[in-house]
Design an enzyme around this catalytic site. Structure first.
Site, PDB file in Angstrom:
ATOM      1  N   CYS A 246      -6.759  60.206 -31.396  1.00 59.44           N
ATOM      2  CA  CYS A 246      -6.058  59.225 -32.229  1.00 59.44           C
ATOM      3  C   CYS A 246      -6.726  57.848 -32.166  1.00 59.44           C
ATOM      4  O   CYS A 246      -7.809  57.684 -32.710  1.00 59.44           O
ATOM      5  CB  CYS A 246      -4.585  59.165 -31.833  1.00 59.44           C
ATOM      6  SG  CYS A 246      -3.535  58.486 -33.142  1.00 59.44           S
ATOM      7  N   HIS A 331      -2.972  64.905 -32.630  1.00 60.76           N
ATOM      8  CA  HIS A 331      -2.543  64.985 -31.231  1.00 60.76           C
ATOM      9  C   HIS A 331      -2.544  66.421 -30.728  1.00 60.76           C
ATOM     10  O   HIS A 331      -1.584  67.168 -30.968  1.00 60.76           O
ATOM     11  CB  HIS A 331      -1.147  64.384 -31.081  1.00 60.76           C
ATOM     12  CG  HIS A 331      -1.115  62.901 -31.206  1.00 60.76           C
ATOM     13  ND1 HIS A 331      -1.169  62.046 -30.118  1.00 60.76           N
ATOM     14  CD2 HIS A 331      -1.067  62.107 -32.299  1.00 60.76           C
ATOM     15  CE1 HIS A 331      -1.140  60.801 -30.535  1.00 60.76           C
ATOM     16  NE2 HIS A 331      -1.081  60.809 -31.857  1.00 60.76           N
ATOM     17  N   GLU A 333      -2.077  67.371 -27.783  1.00 61.62           N
ATOM     18  CA  GLU A 333      -1.028  67.508 -26.769  1.00 61.62           C
ATOM     19  C   GLU A 333       0.354  67.645 -27.401  1.00 61.62           C
ATOM     20  O   GLU A 333       1.350  67.890 -26.709  1.00 61.62           O
ATOM     21  CB  GLU A 333      -1.045  66.324 -25.803  1.00 61.62           C
ATOM     22  CG  GLU A 333      -0.374  65.056 -26.295  1.00 61.62           C
ATOM     23  CD  GLU A 333      -1.146  64.309 -27.359  1.00 61.62           C
ATOM     24  OE1 GLU A 333      -0.612  63.328 -27.914  1.00 61.62           O
ATOM     25  OE2 GLU A 333      -2.306  64.692 -27.651  1.00 61.62           O
TER      26      GLU A 333
END
Length: 381
Positions: A246, A331, A333
């Site tokens: 990001c 993202h 995660e």
């Protein structure tokens, strides 16, 4: 209690207050996620923003201790169609109302969030104010016009101290530009020895930690507001394997000579389709960003585009043609969103191991012998 949301174009919404009382100014953005509001509220990338949830019912499963993505929320306001103050879920420990009150964050409900979202999509994100006061609209407009949006969000959200999460495998230095807990969670799950450093850590500070690889975290705001981070990444590039997420992706692009630009209304939600150019596969990704790497600026650099957004064709991934380094705009995660892309952390570790094989370290004894030999030659002269 009544609450009002005023946009900089003069649009006024009147609804009900929940959370804290007072007034707050921020950039009004929208998130299309159906679930995951706790992770959204606690995502440091929303620092300084007033977040609108497009899903009409928020708060129905409450707040728990385990799903936070940072120590505390940094948002400047929360906007929903309907706020549920009696959650029903076995994990729930308290309500959104209690969470917002605890951290002094204003919430407004019972407004037309569809209308608000359409305004933001048509005209772009804009400055706005939530207030529970009784000021005249003219006074609110004047205050809104004279209040500047934040430009120091990275410094506000980054850790101030170095700390570690010990592991037995590769040492990863995580540069915290406003990192979500999910990044640390994914690295520690893989046995990594993670050292988290502040956003203003210098290249020399990081070298002293002897990392095997460097993780560039997500974070809030305009990447051009943190030029020191760009310089640090430029110094470390080629010296250590890098993986950026990001904001880390955008900072990496700037460090390599590319440029960034602000999107009209950004990408915020858990269902953004991204195409991996090499394989042709489409991944559904979690995203939260308002800036993008300009496609034309990549030409002439040593960067290669690896992923694109299937909706608007903006750049979603880069890799360096010469050095072991790659980044993604989304993202992996998740939290909230699909975990389909967590394999990228495995790819990062594989890149570190391949780099070690290709560039083996000289034994310490050989280094000392060479130093001693040099000293003897100097003494003979």
């Amino acid at each position: 209690m009544q609450a009002r949301l005023l946009l900089e174009d003069g649009t006024l919404f009147t609804g009900k207050s929940f959370g804290a009382e007072g007034g707050s100014v921020g950039e009004v953005v929208f998130n299309t996620g159906i679930t995951g509001y706790q992770e959204v509220i606690s995502d440091p990338s929303y620092c300084g923003q007033i977040v609108t949830m497009t899903f009409p019912l928020v708060g129905n499963y409450g707040i728990n201790r385990d799903d936070f993505e940072s120590i505390r929320p940094f948002i400047h306001g929360f906007v929903v169609r309907r706020h549920e103050d009696v959650p029903s879920n076995w994990r729930a420990q308290y309500t959104i109302d209690q969470l917002l009150k605890e951290y002094g964050i204003l919430g407004i409900s019972d407004i037309d969030t569809r209308m608000l979202t359409r305004i933001l999509r048509q005209h772009g994100t804009m400055k706005g104010m939530i207030t529970t006061g009784n000021e005249r609209v003219e006074e609110l407009k004047e205050r809104l016009g004279t209040t500047a949006l934040l430009r120091d969000q990275v410094a506000r959200t980054s850790t101030k101290n170095v700390f570690s999460s010990p592991g037995e495998k590769e040492r990863i230095v995580l540069i915290d530009y406003g990192a979500k807990s999910g990044i640390l969670r994914e690295l520690t799950k893989r046995g990594c020895d993670v050292v988290v450093v502040p956003q203003d850590a210098t290249a020399e500070d990081i070298r002293r930690l002897s990392p095997d690889g460097i993780q560039l975290s997500n974070g809030p705001g305009d990447p051009k507001d943190v030029p020191h981070a760009v310089n640090t990444i430029r110094e470390l590039l080629g010296e250590f394997p890098l993986f950026g997420i990001c904001l880390g992706h955008q900072l990496f692009a700037l460090a390599c000579g590319a440029d960034t630009d602000k999107l009209k209304f950004g990408h915020r939600g858990g269902n953004h389709p991204v195409k991996e150019l090499e394989s042709g596969r489409c991944f559904i990704t979690s995203q939260n960003h308002g800036y993008t790497v300009k496609e034309e600026s990549v030409f002439g650099t040593e960067l290669e585009v690896t992923h694109i957004n299937n909706n608007d064709k903006t750049i979603e991934g880069l890799k360096h043609k010469k050095f072991p380094a790659f980044t993604v705009q989304y993202h992996p995660e998740a939290a909230p969103g699909p975990y389909d892309n967590s394999y990228l952390f495995d790819r990062f570790l594989e890149m570190i191991r391949d780099n070690k094989i290709a560039n083996p370290e000289r034994p310490r004894q050989a280094q000392l012998s060479e130093t001693l030999r040099g000293e003897l030659l100097y003494a003979q002269k």
